[in-house]
Scaffold this motif. Structure first.
Motif, mmCIF file in Angstrom:
data_model
loop_
_atom_site.group_PDB
_atom_site.id
_atom_site.type_symbol
_atom_site.label_atom_id
_atom_site.label_comp_id
_atom_site.label_asym_id
_atom_site.label_seq_id
_atom_site.Cartn_x
_atom_site.Cartn_y
_atom_site.Cartn_z
ATOM 1 N N SER A 95 0.706 -1.461 -0.140
ATOM 2 C CA SER A 95 -0.112 0.065 -0.035
ATOM 3 C C SER A 95 0.932 1.320 -0.059
ATOM 4 O O SER A 95 2.147 1.298 0.246
ATOM 5 C CB SER A 95 -1.060 -0.088 1.416
ATOM 6 O OG SER A 95 -0.019 0.337 2.343
ATOM 7 N N GLY A 96 0.269 2.062 -0.091
ATOM 8 C CA GLY A 96 0.788 3.571 -0.098
ATOM 9 C C GLY A 96 1.225 3.992 1.409
ATOM 10 O O GLY A 96 2.528 4.552 1.534
ATOM 11 N N SER A 97 0.227 3.468 2.294
ATOM 12 C CA SER A 97 0.851 3.879 3.624
ATOM 13 C C SER A 97 2.017 2.948 3.984
ATOM 14 O O SER A 97 2.976 3.388 4.937
ATOM 15 C CB SER A 97 -0.520 3.275 4.705
ATOM 16 O OG SER A 97 -1.429 3.974 4.094
ATOM 17 N N SER A 98 2.039 1.622 3.459
ATOM 18 C CA SER A 98 3.353 0.906 3.751
ATOM 19 C C SER A 98 4.437 1.547 3.059
ATOM 20 O O SER A 98 5.752 1.516 3.546
ATOM 21 C CB SER A 98 3.150 -0.621 3.355
ATOM 22 O OG SER A 98 2.189 -1.098 3.852
ATOM 23 N N GLU A 199 9.722 12.302 -0.528
ATOM 24 C CA GLU A 199 8.429 12.859 -1.309
ATOM 25 C C GLU A 199 7.429 11.830 -1.256
ATOM 26 O O GLU A 199 7.470 10.721 -1.738
ATOM 27 C CB GLU A 199 8.690 13.396 -2.807
ATOM 28 C CG GLU A 199 9.743 14.416 -2.750
ATOM 29 C CD GLU A 199 10.159 14.392 -4.286
ATOM 30 O OE1 GLU A 199 9.716 14.685 -5.091
ATOM 31 O OE2 GLU A 199 11.597 13.948 -4.477
ATOM 32 N N ASP A 200 6.175 12.134 -0.714
ATOM 33 C CA ASP A 200 4.967 11.220 -0.805
ATOM 34 C C ASP A 200 4.241 11.434 -2.131
ATOM 35 O O ASP A 200 3.583 12.727 -2.302
ATOM 36 C CB ASP A 200 3.919 11.567 0.111
ATOM 37 C CG ASP A 200 2.692 10.957 0.207
ATOM 38 O OD1 ASP A 200 2.521 10.577 -0.899
ATOM 39 O OD2 ASP A 200 2.118 10.614 1.201
ATOM 40 N N THR A 201 4.676 10.766 -3.285
ATOM 41 C CA THR A 201 3.915 11.011 -4.524
ATOM 42 C C THR A 201 2.824 10.425 -4.949
ATOM 43 O O THR A 201 2.356 9.987 -5.674
ATOM 44 C CB THR A 201 5.103 10.694 -5.384
ATOM 45 O OG1 THR A 201 6.377 11.182 -5.095
ATOM 46 C CG2 THR A 201 5.019 11.349 -6.840
ATOM 47 N N CYS A 202 2.131 9.571 -3.934
ATOM 48 C CA CYS A 202 0.978 8.933 -3.747
ATOM 49 C C CYS A 202 -0.145 9.318 -4.615
ATOM 50 O O CYS A 202 -0.764 8.702 -5.428
ATOM 51 C CB CYS A 202 0.386 8.537 -2.306
ATOM 52 S SG CYS A 202 1.561 7.447 -1.456
ATOM 53 N N ASP A 203 -0.291 10.761 -4.567
ATOM 54 C CA ASP A 203 -1.372 11.135 -5.428
ATOM 55 C C ASP A 203 -0.687 11.855 -6.855
ATOM 56 O O ASP A 203 -1.380 12.600 -7.383
ATOM 57 C CB ASP A 203 -1.955 12.511 -4.884
ATOM 58 C CG ASP A 203 -2.651 12.119 -3.530
ATOM 59 O OD1 ASP A 203 -2.907 10.983 -3.482
ATOM 60 O OD2 ASP A 203 -3.003 13.010 -2.809
ATOM 61 N N ALA A 204 0.681 11.794 -7.087
ATOM 62 C CA ALA A 204 1.211 12.528 -8.050
ATOM 63 C C ALA A 204 2.052 11.756 -9.103
ATOM 64 O O ALA A 204 2.957 12.435 -9.706
ATOM 65 C CB ALA A 204 2.107 13.488 -7.365
ATOM 66 N N LEU A 223 4.572 6.003 -3.559
ATOM 67 C CA LEU A 223 3.254 5.486 -4.521
ATOM 68 C C LEU A 223 2.316 5.044 -3.891
ATOM 69 O O LEU A 223 2.627 3.811 -3.398
ATOM 70 C CB LEU A 223 3.946 5.084 -5.816
ATOM 71 C CG LEU A 223 4.435 6.161 -6.471
ATOM 72 C CD1 LEU A 223 5.178 5.286 -8.091
ATOM 73 C CD2 LEU A 223 3.814 6.972 -7.426
ATOM 74 N N SER A 224 1.087 5.074 -4.273
ATOM 75 C CA SER A 224 -0.118 4.010 -3.847
ATOM 76 C C SER A 224 -0.699 3.811 -4.937
ATOM 77 O O SER A 224 -0.979 4.725 -5.911
ATOM 78 C CB SER A 224 -1.043 5.084 -2.940
ATOM 79 O OG SER A 224 -2.302 4.288 -2.756
ATOM 80 N N PHE A 225 -1.140 2.594 -4.956
ATOM 81 C CA PHE A 225 -1.995 2.070 -6.013
ATOM 82 C C PHE A 225 -3.306 1.654 -5.794
ATOM 83 O O PHE A 225 -3.805 0.719 -6.408
ATOM 84 C CB PHE A 225 -1.057 0.990 -6.749
ATOM 85 C CG PHE A 225 0.304 1.119 -6.889
ATOM 86 C CD1 PHE A 225 0.342 2.364 -7.725
ATOM 87 C CD2 PHE A 225 1.390 0.486 -6.627
ATOM 88 C CE1 PHE A 225 1.916 2.604 -8.172
ATOM 89 C CE2 PHE A 225 2.511 0.707 -7.174
ATOM 90 C CZ PHE A 225 2.985 1.961 -7.757
HETATM 91 C C1 PLP Z 1 -0.951 11.416 0.014
HETATM 92 C C2 PLP Z 1 -1.306 10.116 0.218
HETATM 93 N N1 PLP Z 1 -0.263 9.316 0.907
HETATM 94 C C3 PLP Z 1 -0.756 8.151 1.263
HETATM 95 C C4 PLP Z 1 -1.719 7.493 1.069
HETATM 96 C C5 PLP Z 1 -2.063 6.031 1.513
HETATM 97 O O1 PLP Z 1 -2.269 5.267 0.511
HETATM 98 P P1 PLP Z 1 -2.726 3.886 0.714
HETATM 99 O O2 PLP Z 1 -4.489 4.110 0.638
HETATM 100 O O3 PLP Z 1 -2.414 2.934 -0.492
HETATM 101 O O4 PLP Z 1 -2.274 3.034 1.908
HETATM 102 C C6 PLP Z 1 -2.729 8.212 0.391
HETATM 103 C C7 PLP Z 1 -3.981 7.712 0.073
HETATM 104 O O5 PLP Z 1 -4.874 8.041 -0.542
HETATM 105 C C8 PLP Z 1 -2.398 9.441 0.029
HETATM 106 O O6 PLP Z 1 -3.592 10.254 -0.854
#
Ligand code: PLP
Length: 451
Positions: A95-98, A199-204, A223-225
């Protein structure tokens, strides 16, 4: 079994596989055909899974192969994503959190000579996704919360210097809703004080600043998928970096804290050929590298099934990004007529955002509230979302955290009370966008007639 009958069996299985995969494509066309859109009745999602038969075919193929854990699809996904990002190393996670947890934990790794220690400070914005902040706290580091800029919703880079103290060791910046942070300013600040940058690029995914991919300016990107994001594997995420050293530690932390990294799909003694050449305190006998634990780790690995779907999603990524940009600009060009009461998104001229969504803040001058507007949109079947946690210090789980607040968080409070976003994802089409714009027009029309 004779060689001949073994060959016959293999051929039969290969033919059957082709037949199954052809049926899967047929199934996709029947089961997932686009449904007609009826304005006001069909839901305009803010995000969602966009896929075709190729995701299903790859997924079924991975099941037929039944490796399940990281394998050929995993390797292909790492290679393709790395090439897209211009990153040497991609470490897929679940996950993105991971990904955020692995990134922060990597900087705290025992084997990193310059590692972060408990009590060290990490600068990050107060407007954030909770699991960007959580791993800082979970690793016993102290977040230094900085306000955001209204309109771009990123950390206010002009406040970085004022937020600095000798205890600050790292900056963790999310590119909020796909909008690139002014990374030249972050990098310059970090260099001046010898700080790590994540850099948290989960949204980008696909957003660039000065022509360079977000997530490649600092030491580590994440990154988050999850289905709301630019590509989806259901659940999933990745850490990426150009540092071989950090990538090695990130893999160790992801994989139980285990030192061995070449044993996945290689000969029984691993690729290195030194599986039993290791020493451990308390034994004169050689120790198996596969059971040598050099960090206190997790198991945050993703599966080959996820990667199989990801490989098909990556083929669509350039098209996804293009559509996100187009939808954003259609919304922007129309909604700017309401800029007296709606704060529209702003972005740096040096950036090319690969937008996650379209953020809007209801200005104080407006004679309506966020609630009035979002309720109206939702009643017209248009999904809305708030900007994640708003000022995270207002969230029940985060009120009591040990942190330092740099300056005030006035804009973060405004985001908490008055900001929301609507979708730009590639599953939208012209009639859906038109319905969104008509609904805004109707809302403002009804406001005028009530005035
Ligand atoms: C900026 C950002 N960081 C982290 C996360 C966490 O990602 P995940 O839902 O895959 O754990 C999100 C989730 O939407 C997010 O928007």
């Amino acid at each position: 079994m004779s060689n001949e009958s073994e060959d016959r069996q293999t051929q039969k299985a290969a033919a059957l596989r082709e037949e199954i995969l052809a049926k899967v494509a047929e199934y996709y066309r029947l089961a997932h055909a686009a449904k007609p859109f009826t304005p006001g009745e069909s839901l305009v999602h803010y995000a969602g899974r966009v896929f075709d038969e190729n995701e299903l075919i790859n997924g079924v193929d991975a099941v037929l192969e039944f490796r399940l854990t990281h394998g050929r699809f995993g390797r292909e996904f790492e290679r393709k994503l790395g090439a897209f990002l211009g990153a040497r190393e991609v470490i897929p996670v679940n996950s993105g959190s991971s990904a955020n947890l692995v990134a922060i934990s990597t900087l705290c790794a025992r084997q990193l000579h310059n590692r972060l220690m408990p009590g060290d400070e990490v600068i990050t914005p107060a407007v954030t996704f909770p699991t960007t902040l959580a791993p800082i706290i979970q690793n016993r580091l102290v977040p230094v919360l900085v306000d955001c800029q209204l309109g771009n919703y990123n950390i206010d880079v002009e406040q970085l210097e004022a937020a600095y103290s000798p205890k600050v060791r790292a900056v963790f910046v999310p590119h909020t809703l796909g909008n690139p942070v002014e990374m030249d300013k972050v990098v310059e600040f970090a260099k001046r004080h010898d700080l790590f940058v994540i850099e948290d690029t989960c949204d980008a995914l696909g957003s660039t600043y000065d022509g360079k991919m977000c997530g490649t300016f600092g030491h580590l990107g994440t990154l988050s998928f999850y289905p709301a994001h630019h590509i989806t594997l259901g659940e999933g995420g990745a850490v990426y970096t150009n540092s071989r050293r950090l990538a090695r530690l990130a893999r160790v932390l992801r994989d139980w804290g285990r030192d061995c990294f070449c044993g996945y799909d290689n000969p029984p003694d691993g690729k290195c050929g030194h599986r039993f050449d290791w020493k451990i305190d308390g034994s004169d006998e050689p120790y198996d590298h596969r059971y040598l634990f050099t960090e206190i780790g997790y198991n945050l690995k993703s599966t080959d099934l996820q990667a199989a779907i990801g490989v098909a999603q990556l083929d669509k990524l350039p098209m996804f990004i293009e559509k996100r940009k187009q939808h954003f600009h259609l919304l922007y060009e129309h909604l700017k007529r309401y800029a007296d009461v709606l704060q529209l998104p702003t972005w740096s001229p040096r950036s090319e955002p690969s937008w996650f969504a379209f953020p809007i803040t209801v200005k104080p001058a407006a004679k309506f509230t966020r609630t009035t507007l979002t309720k109206y949109l939702e009643a017209h079947r248009i999904e809305t979302r708030f900007l994640f946690a708003g000022n995270i210090l207002s969230q029940p789980g985060y009120r009591q955290i040990d942190c330092r607040v740099a300056g005030d968080l006035a804009n973060s409070d405004i985001v908490l009370r008055r900001t929301f976003f609507i979708g730009v994802y590639p599953g939208l089409d012209a009639p859906q966008i038109e319905h969104v714009l008509n609904t805004f027009d109707k809302f403002f029309g009804s406001m005028r007639s009530n005035a």
